[in-house]
Design a protein around this motif. Structure first.
Motif, PDB file in Angstrom:
ATOM      1  N   VAL A  77      19.874-106.414 -11.138  1.00 55.45           N
ATOM      2  CA  VAL A  77      19.627-107.842 -11.347  1.00 55.45           C
ATOM      3  C   VAL A  77      18.258-107.977 -11.990  1.00 55.45           C
ATOM      4  O   VAL A  77      17.242-107.597 -11.401  1.00 55.45           O
ATOM      5  N   ARG A  78      18.226-108.494 -13.193  1.00 56.39           N
ATOM      6  CA  ARG A  78      16.971-108.602 -13.942  1.00 56.39           C
ATOM      7  C   ARG A  78      16.208-109.851 -13.526  1.00 56.39           C
ATOM      8  O   ARG A  78      16.786-110.919 -13.332  1.00 56.39           O
ATOM      9  N   ALA A  79      14.896-109.706 -13.416  1.00 59.39           N
ATOM     10  CA  ALA A  79      13.998-110.829 -13.156  1.00 59.39           C
ATOM     11  C   ALA A  79      13.169-111.062 -14.410  1.00 59.39           C
ATOM     12  O   ALA A  79      12.330-110.228 -14.767  1.00 59.39           O
ATOM     13  N   LYS A  80      13.412-112.171 -15.088  1.00 57.77           N
ATOM     14  CA  LYS A  80      12.758-112.419 -16.370  1.00 57.77           C
ATOM     15  C   LYS A  80      11.269-112.749 -16.219  1.00 57.77           C
ATOM     16  O   LYS A  80      10.469-112.475 -17.115  1.00 57.77           O
ATOM     17  N   LYS A  81      10.896-113.338 -15.067  1.00 59.35           N
ATOM     18  CA  LYS A  81       9.503-113.743 -14.892  1.00 59.35           C
ATOM     19  C   LYS A  81       8.792-112.996 -13.777  1.00 59.35           C
ATOM     20  O   LYS A  81       7.634-112.602 -13.920  1.00 59.35           O
ATOM     21  N   ALA A  82       9.480-112.773 -12.654  1.00 59.08           N
ATOM     22  CA  ALA A  82       8.802-112.121 -11.532  1.00 59.08           C
ATOM     23  C   ALA A  82       9.800-111.671 -10.475  1.00 59.08           C
ATOM     24  O   ALA A  82      10.894-112.216 -10.346  1.00 59.08           O
ATOM     25  N   VAL A  83       9.374-110.675  -9.701  1.00 59.49           N
ATOM     26  CA  VAL A  83      10.052-110.263  -8.467  1.00 59.49           C
ATOM     27  C   VAL A  83       9.102-110.609  -7.328  1.00 59.49           C
ATOM     28  O   VAL A  83       7.911-110.299  -7.384  1.00 59.49           O
ATOM     29  N   VAL A  84       9.624-111.276  -6.292  1.00 56.18           N
ATOM     30  CA  VAL A  84       8.820-111.641  -5.125  1.00 56.18           C
ATOM     31  C   VAL A  84       9.415-110.963  -3.903  1.00 56.18           C
ATOM     32  O   VAL A  84      10.588-111.170  -3.586  1.00 56.18           O
ATOM     33  N   SER A  85       8.624-110.155  -3.216  1.00 56.93           N
ATOM     34  CA  SER A  85       9.101-109.482  -2.007  1.00 56.93           C
ATOM     35  C   SER A  85       8.638-110.220  -0.767  1.00 56.93           C
ATOM     36  O   SER A  85       7.442-110.436  -0.566  1.00 56.93           O
ATOM     37  N   ASN A  86       9.607-110.611   0.052  1.00 58.41           N
ATOM     38  CA  ASN A  86       9.321-111.230   1.341  1.00 58.41           C
ATOM     39  C   ASN A  86       9.386-110.190   2.464  1.00 58.41           C
ATOM     40  O   ASN A  86       9.339-110.534   3.637  1.00 58.41           O
ATOM     41  N   ALA A  87       9.502-108.918   2.092  1.00 60.32           N
ATOM     42  CA  ALA A  87       9.482-107.836   3.085  1.00 60.32           C
ATOM     43  C   ALA A  87       8.041-107.546   3.491  1.00 60.32           C
ATOM     44  O   ALA A  87       7.088-107.990   2.837  1.00 60.32           O
ATOM     45  N   SER A  88       7.861-106.804   4.565  1.00 62.41           N
ATOM     46  CA  SER A  88       6.505-106.426   4.977  1.00 62.41           C
ATOM     47  C   SER A  88       5.883-105.513   3.926  1.00 62.41           C
ATOM     48  O   SER A  88       6.577-104.956   3.065  1.00 62.41           O
ATOM     49  N   MET A  89       4.563-105.328   4.016  1.00 66.36           N
ATOM     50  CA  MET A  89       3.884-104.492   3.022  1.00 66.36           C
ATOM     51  C   MET A  89       4.413-103.060   3.058  1.00 66.36           C
ATOM     52  O   MET A  89       4.533-102.412   2.021  1.00 66.36           O
ATOM     53  N   TRP A  90       4.752-102.568   4.260  1.00 66.07           N
ATOM     54  CA  TRP A  90       5.232-101.193   4.377  1.00 66.07           C
ATOM     55  C   TRP A  90       6.647-101.054   3.822  1.00 66.07           C
ATOM     56  O   TRP A  90       6.966-100.069   3.168  1.00 66.07           O
ATOM     57  N   ASP A  91       7.472-102.063   4.059  1.00 66.22           N
ATOM     58  CA  ASP A  91       8.844-102.004   3.567  1.00 66.22           C
ATOM     59  C   ASP A  91       8.908-102.270   2.065  1.00 66.22           C
ATOM     60  O   ASP A  91       9.775-101.736   1.373  1.00 66.22           O
ATOM     61  N   THR A  92       8.000-103.083   1.552  1.00 67.36           N
ATOM     62  CA  THR A  92       7.923-103.290   0.099  1.00 67.36           C
ATOM     63  C   THR A  92       7.545-101.993  -0.590  1.00 67.36           C
ATOM     64  O   THR A  92       8.106-101.636  -1.635  1.00 67.36           O
ATOM     65  N   LEU A  93       6.591-101.271  -0.004  1.00 64.43           N
ATOM     66  CA  LEU A  93       6.154 -99.996  -0.587  1.00 64.43           C
ATOM     67  C   LEU A  93       7.318 -99.028  -0.725  1.00 64.43           C
ATOM     68  O   LEU A  93       7.421 -98.296  -1.715  1.00 64.43           O
TER      69      LEU A  93
END
Length: 581
Positions: free
Chosen positions: A347-363
């Motif tokens: 799934v392409r994000a043309k402007k941005a990807v926003v992660s609502n996961a924790s910092m460790w899970d985003t990593l």
């Protein structure tokens, strides 16, 4: 308990995440079911349409990973701004830590249950209330003004407001405590004007903040400093220091006062008074100890908040897809350009990807080669709060006293500290104010240890093993005893029609939280919560791993800040005008 909505950031421990046991939708078009080997339960109502496989578009302006309150606030505002936004949620229910679940016609909150400020408007309104207002949504609430406290000194009904608490202090702590509490309120309540003069909804992550926050609210900020006078203005310089600095500067020494403040601090931010920002505590004090204040519980539980945010998102054309697990964030030419789902779809994000996961899970979602070493080390070295033990009960109300309150706090031993494991238990009985959450003549109850359960006790255990089951029984006993103390002799474990015990492994599994953590244990004065942009262009983060931190108002503000940062200053200013701030 769970902290709140109101103008206060008091929404941590009382307000934090819990988990989902399982799922069986009521009054909803969601048909998917998550089977849970341990503690099966069902889930909350929602207006989201569930499909068996991802059927959304292959691209959007912004892709939001996770439907916690921060992610939903971010996505809802982006839709309100006219952006094509898509929320991808791994589970079959939206809401993250704030979702509701249902079993045998009992509808439980999984997390937050102590709220305020749903009806507030203007500069000092709670950030979540401001987001709901921007989305044209409102939530009916029941109002109340007290919670029951069980401490070593005794038990009493703690009422919010400027005078009632003095009576409790006089009885249980003595005249010296009364004098110190009055001294504290006299010093910090005037500071609340400055602490609340800059609404979080005005903040953005670029220089446009000079217009949307600086220039727009400069006059009100100057007026607040003028009203405080020289002494108050000097005190306002401590807003970003640990709250213990203010306590120490006032010479507060009474043991009960110090313990009580530590308890409030810990429930707010997962740290004691020497680690919480003064601004956060002053925000909470302003909401709890000023004339006319009240607490609110949303009719229908915390799931009603999630449903309102989802309605707002969809109203403005946003999408949410459940059971759409993001396997990794895709990086091309050093920029975040989309996500890859477990199904293999991109799934392409043309402007941005926003992660609502924790910092460790985003990593974990990022390719290792794309992550700067300094960013990786900061995340890995950030200290974590511990996890939770949970007890959800559905039981017959016969024999239970009629004046039962919604919230109860049990502290077993001040000397061990409020952050010691098995020492503090929070209990909510939401059906007292929202009877629709339980069958007629029944109650629901949620008890938990607030971010103090050591994960290492559970790490590596097989959830189907006898060892795990025995540890669950042992570590949940403190919850059962607190419930029995709070509900009195009319309560019996045998009368419970639903008994669900959750552990750090439950928390980790169903909230997808690294080590089942409550969130970052970041101490004011020693470190600060990360901002929302990341070192990877077009990748942003929101939620309790980012500024302002842990709690419902804080995560709502974080989602709003990211949304504001992705639109023009003029669009942002128009929204502030529309909300009336």
């Amino acid at each position: 308990m769970a902290a709140t909505l109101g103008a206060s950031f008091f929404t941590p421990l009382f307000n934090k995440p819990k988990f989902v046991y399982a799922t069986k939708q009521r009054n909803s078009s969601i048909s998917a079911r998550t089977s849970v080997a341990e503690d099966a339960a069902s889930s909350s109502s929602s207006s989201v349409t569930q499909s068996k496989s991802f059927s959304g578009k292959a691209e959007a302006d912004v892709v939001v990973i996770g439907s916690g309150l921060g992610g939903l606030c971010c996505a809802g505002l982006l839709a309100r701004y006219g952006k094509d936004v898509m929320v991808l949620e791994s589970h079959d229910l939206p809401g993250g830590a704030a979702h509701s679940f249902e079993i045998k016609d009992y509808k439980f909150d999984s997390g937050p249950s102590l709220f305020s400020g749903f009806q507030s408007r203007g500069l000092q309104a709670n950030p979540l209330a401001q987001v709901l207002d921007a989305l044209g949504e409102s939530i009916p609430c029941a109002k109340y003004d007290s919670w029951m406290v069980y401490v070593p000194e005794g038990e009493f009904l703690s009422r919010i407001g400027p005078t009632e608490f003095f009576k409790d202090l006089e009885m249980y702590a003595g005249p010296d405590a009364v004098l110190e509490w009055r001294k504290l309120l006299d010093a910090i309540l005037p500071l609340s004007t400055a602490a609340m003069a800059l609404p979080p909804l005005s903040i953005r992550g670029d220089l446009g903040v000079l217009s949307t926050a600086g220039a727009r609210y400069a006059l009100s900020l100057l007026k607040s400093f003028a009203q405080m006078g020289p002494k108050g203005a000097l005190g306002a310089t401590k807003l970003l220091s640990p709250f213990s600095d203010i306590i120490n500067s006032l010479g507060l020494k009474d043991p009960f006062i110090r313990n009580w403040i530590d308890l409030l601090s810990f429930l707010l931010a997962g740290v004691k008074s020497d680690g919480v920002l003064s601004a956060e505590m002053i925000y909470m004090f302003a909401e709890w100890y000023k004339p006319g204040c009240s607490l609110e519980y949303p009719i229908g539980g915390s799931g009603a908040i999630v449903d309102a945010l989802v309605r707002g998102l969809k109203k403005f054309g946003g999408q949410i897809h459940l059971k759409s697990h993001v396997e990794n964030i895709v990086i091309e030419n050093g920029r975040a350009v989309g996500v890859k789902l477990r199904s293999g779809q991109f799934v392409r994000a043309k402007k941005a990807v926003v992660s609502n996961a924790s910092m460790w899970d985003t990593l974990k979602l990022l390719p290792k080669e794309a992550v700067p070493k300094s960013y990786e080390e900061r995340v890995e070295n950030t200290k974590q709060c511990e996890s939770f033990m949970h007890l959800h009960l559905g039981f017959d109300a016969e024999g239970i006293r009629e004046d039962l309150g919604i919230h109860h706090v049990v502290v077993n031993d001040w000397n061990r500290g409020v952050d010691a494991d098995q020492n503090v238990v929070l209990i909510s009985v939401p059906s007292v104010l929202s009877p629709d959450l339980a069958p007629p003549g029944k109650h629901i109850l949620h008890a938990y240890t607030p971010g103090t359960e050591p994960f290492q006790l559970w790490e590596g255990l097989d959830r189907k093993s006898a060892q795990y089951k025995q540890l669950k029984a042992e570590r949940s006993e403190v919850l059962w005893k607190a419930v029995e103390r709070s509900l009195g002799p009319g309560f019996s474990r045998d009368k419970c029609e639903v008994k669900l015990v959750g552990t750090p492994l439950t928390h980790q599994r169903f909230l997808r939280r690294n080590r089942g953590t409550y969130g970052p244990a970041i101490q004011a004065g020693k470190d600060s919560f990360p901002g929302h942009p990341t070192p990877i262009p077009q990748l942003y983060c929101c939620g309790d791993s980012t500024f302002p931190g842990i709690g419902v108002p804080a995560v709502a503000a974080s989602g709003a800040i990211v949304a504001n940062s992705l639109v023009s200053v003029s669009q942002h200013s128009e929204l502030l005008d529309a909300v009336g701030i």
